[in-house]
Design an enzyme around this catalytic site. Structure first.
Site, mmCIF file in Angstrom:
data_model
loop_
_atom_site.group_PDB
_atom_site.id
_atom_site.type_symbol
_atom_site.label_atom_id
_atom_site.label_comp_id
_atom_site.label_asym_id
_atom_site.label_seq_id
_atom_site.Cartn_x
_atom_site.Cartn_y
_atom_site.Cartn_z
ATOM 1 N N THR A 1 1.124 -1.202 0.205
ATOM 2 C CA THR A 1 0.227 -0.495 0.033
ATOM 3 C C THR A 1 0.877 1.089 -0.341
ATOM 4 O OG1 THR A 1 -1.674 1.253 1.820
ATOM 5 C CG2 THR A 1 -0.093 -0.204 2.594
ATOM 6 N N SER B 1 -2.355 3.141 10.645
ATOM 7 C CA SER B 1 -3.070 2.188 11.301
ATOM 8 C C SER B 1 -1.962 0.914 10.978
ATOM 9 C CB SER B 1 -4.225 2.279 10.163
ATOM 10 O OG SER B 1 -3.630 1.009 9.143
ATOM 11 N N TYR C 1 -4.013 -1.941 10.378
ATOM 12 C CA TYR C 1 -3.646 -2.606 8.677
ATOM 13 C C TYR C 1 -2.364 -1.603 8.052
ATOM 14 C CZ TYR C 1 -4.378 -2.655 3.985
ATOM 15 O OH TYR C 1 -4.325 -2.557 2.660
ATOM 16 N N HIS C 2 -1.753 -0.295 8.054
ATOM 17 C CA HIS C 2 -1.113 -0.368 6.631
ATOM 18 C C HIS C 2 0.299 -0.910 7.402
ATOM 19 C CE1 HIS C 2 -4.244 3.189 5.135
ATOM 20 N NE2 HIS C 2 -3.338 2.860 4.190
ATOM 21 N N LYS D 1 1.028 -3.957 6.820
ATOM 22 C CA LYS D 1 1.760 -4.509 5.293
ATOM 23 C C LYS D 1 3.246 -4.046 5.541
ATOM 24 C CE LYS D 1 -1.295 -4.485 2.441
ATOM 25 N NZ LYS D 1 -1.764 -5.907 1.624
HETATM 26 N N1 USQ Z 1 -11.738 9.922 3.927
HETATM 27 C C1 USQ Z 1 -13.095 10.762 3.744
HETATM 28 N N2 USQ Z 1 -14.162 9.686 3.855
HETATM 29 C C2 USQ Z 1 -14.812 8.513 3.290
HETATM 30 C C3 USQ Z 1 -14.098 8.035 3.456
HETATM 31 C C4 USQ Z 1 -12.699 8.002 3.790
HETATM 32 O O1 USQ Z 1 -12.576 11.534 3.376
HETATM 33 O O2 USQ Z 1 -15.831 8.723 3.808
HETATM 34 C C5 USQ Z 1 -10.765 9.630 3.186
HETATM 35 C C6 USQ Z 1 -10.137 9.228 4.656
HETATM 36 O O3 USQ Z 1 -9.460 9.610 5.858
HETATM 37 C C7 USQ Z 1 -8.599 8.922 3.965
HETATM 38 C C8 USQ Z 1 -8.916 8.816 1.920
HETATM 39 O O4 USQ Z 1 -9.890 9.667 2.516
HETATM 40 O O5 USQ Z 1 -7.355 10.530 4.153
HETATM 41 C C9 USQ Z 1 -9.263 7.235 1.581
HETATM 42 O O6 USQ Z 1 -9.692 6.795 2.701
HETATM 43 P P1 USQ Z 1 -10.039 5.295 2.081
HETATM 44 O O7 USQ Z 1 -10.615 4.809 2.994
HETATM 45 O O8 USQ Z 1 -10.211 5.019 0.657
HETATM 46 O O9 USQ Z 1 -8.320 4.394 1.876
HETATM 47 P P2 USQ Z 1 -7.506 3.680 3.341
HETATM 48 O O10 USQ Z 1 -8.005 3.936 4.635
HETATM 49 O O11 USQ Z 1 -6.226 4.486 2.703
HETATM 50 O O12 USQ Z 1 -7.138 2.716 2.214
HETATM 51 C C10 USQ Z 1 -7.364 2.005 1.034
HETATM 52 C C11 USQ Z 1 -7.943 -0.048 1.100
HETATM 53 C C12 USQ Z 1 -6.629 -0.375 1.622
HETATM 54 C C13 USQ Z 1 -6.255 0.520 1.023
HETATM 55 C C14 USQ Z 1 -5.755 2.625 0.623
HETATM 56 C C15 USQ Z 1 -4.296 2.432 -0.319
HETATM 57 O O13 USQ Z 1 -9.244 0.093 1.449
HETATM 58 O O14 USQ Z 1 -6.217 -1.568 1.071
HETATM 59 O O15 USQ Z 1 -4.073 -0.558 0.651
HETATM 60 O O16 USQ Z 1 -6.746 3.049 0.312
HETATM 61 S S1 USQ Z 1 -4.051 3.884 0.333
HETATM 62 O O17 USQ Z 1 -4.934 4.690 0.756
HETATM 63 O O18 USQ Z 1 -2.641 4.711 -0.418
HETATM 64 O O19 USQ Z 1 -2.504 3.572 1.693
#
Ligand code: USQ
Length: 385
Positions: free
Chosen positions: A144, A179, A181-182, A185
């Site tokens: 990730t 997190s 989770y992160h 990884k």
């Molecule tokens: N966010 C909002 N509103 C929402 C949901 C999320 O503002 O309703 C924000 C979060 O605070 C965050 C961003 O959007 O800043 C991304 O959140 P996300 O839930 O889309 O993604 P994340 O939790 O980071 O995890 C997802 C996948 C995970 C992957 C990761 C890539 O679930 O498996 O590893 O994206 S990354 O984000 O680049 O780490």
């Protein structure tokens, strides 16, 4: 090639298995079906009905005459992993078989321990299985972009040259995961890099951004082949969530200021990146890292795009609600990650367009009656309460 897809029942694993199968590779799936159990435990479900894995494989075989052998087993059971490795002997192993949600891992002790045990020990069992039964196989591991966090410097692809007190070296890029989770990884990356160094295994760590989208060329062939599309606070990714919120007329849940910027990519580009990695394997002993995303956006940018697309297809004026951020993360920050290695291998990005958002909105609209409204609002705080 013989391609083993670990986690072939999931949002990305299922379309990946079909993608390789459709292109003439010999594909097998290994999955413990545990995502379905997690969904049942927390009371969420994918938007479009997902058949039993055995049934969707049968549907694929009936449509194409291409078989996909299925191994129902758990990476935590090393004998099950040894068995699949010994009997299938893959050329490439595409590894998605992990608990994929940051919020799920932050719900409490049980979920944090489950996430790290499942992900880290599962991957360790896999590495030992590769060493013993398939040392020449190429591991393509889904990592990730969140491993890096949001440091105030440019993010490189896995490694950075550091000059320190008159000496210099190329070292793993510093990690600031957000997190448990992160973090899992990050631990995986270290274990895989070490196994490449000491056992001569070959691996590509795909540091993937946030994925959006529903359909691929293969899943579109029959409604029974649809992938597992989530929009709930635990398993839904942000753009997919915003599209569902727009369809039901809820204000889009931008967490905090919304200046959080991330790398994003279309589901079809995940498949392209994984295929490019498999077809261009790492050398024996090599641990490569590719940053896997095609564009960066802030969360507020995305909300505005969904607002515009929703208005254009007659969904009315969708609002934006700056809800209290349940996560601990910078809401305004520098973000400039490199992503040239997959482009150099030939990645042709499908960039986010209004047409794509339209497509997702229309698909979601057709399933509007099945949306579970009470699973949408964020309920998992990172901070101590
Ligand atoms: N966010 C909002 N509103 C929402 C949901 C999320 O503002 O309703 C924000 C979060 O605070 C965050 C961003 O959007 O800043 C991304 O959140 P996300 O839930 O889309 O993604 P994340 O939790 O980071 O995890 C997802 C996948 C995970 C992957 C990761 C890539 O679930 O498996 O590893 O994206 S990354 O984000 O680049 O780490």
């Amino acid at each position: 090639m013989k391609v083993l897809v670990l986690g072939g029942d999931g949002y990305l694993g299922w379309p990946t298995a079909l993608h390789f199968s459709a292109r003439g590779h010999e594909v097998a799936i290994f999955d413990n079906l545990c995502k379905r159990q997690l969904e049942a435990r927390v009371g969420v479900q994918p938007l479009f009905p997902v058949q039993l894995l055995q049934q969707r494989v049968k549907t694929w075989v009936a449509l194409t005459r291409l078989d996909i052998p299925l191994f129902v087993g758990d990476l935590l059971n090393h004998r099950a992993v040894y068995h699949v490795m010994e009997s299938f002997v893959p050329d490439a192993i595409v590894h998605y078989a992990e608990q994929p949600s940051a919020p799920y891992s932050m719900r409490g002790r049980d979920e944090a321990v489950f996430t790290q045990h499942n992900n880290v020990v599962g991957t360790l069992n896999l590495l030992f299985a590769m060493k013993r039964f398939a040392p020449a196989a190429h591991l393509v591991k889904l990592g990730t972009m969140g491993e890096y966090g949001t440091p105030n410097i440019d993010i490189e692809e896995g490694f950075i040259e550091i000059a320190h007190k008159g000496r210099s070296d190329v070292l793993p890029f510093p990690k600031l995961p957000g997190s448990f989770y992160h973090l899992s990884k990050v631990h995986d990356s270290h274990n895989i890099m070490f196994s490449c160094r000491v056992w001569g295994l070959r691996a590509t760590d795909l540091n993937q951004g946030v994925v959006y989208g529903i359909d691929t060329d293969e899943t579109r062939r029959d409604p029974r082949l649809v992938t597992s599309f989530h929009y709930d606070e635990l398993f839904g990714t942000v753009l997919n969530r915003f599209c569902v919120q727009a369809v039901v007329g809820l204000p889009l849940t931008v967490y905090g200021e919304g200046g959080q910027t991330r790398g994003f990519l279309n589901l079809v580009d995940t498949l392209q990146c994984v295929e490019l990695s498999v077809l261009n394997p790492a050398a024996a002993g090599e641990f490569r890292v590719f940053n896997q995303f095609t564009e960066t956006f802030s969360v507020l940018d995305l909300a505005t795009k969904v607002q515009t697309a929703a208005a254009a297809i007659g969904l009315g004026n969708v609002g934006i609600q700056h809800v209290k951020n349940p996560r601990i993360e910078a809401e305004r920050h520098y973000y400039n990650p490199a992503h040239t290695k997959l482009a150099a291998l030939g990645l042709k990005p499908h960039l986010l367009s209004e047409v794509l958002i339209d497509d997702v909105l229309r698909r979601v609209k057709d399933a509007k009656q099945d949306i579970l409204l009470d699973t949408i609002q964020p309920r998992t705080p990172w901070r101590r309460e």
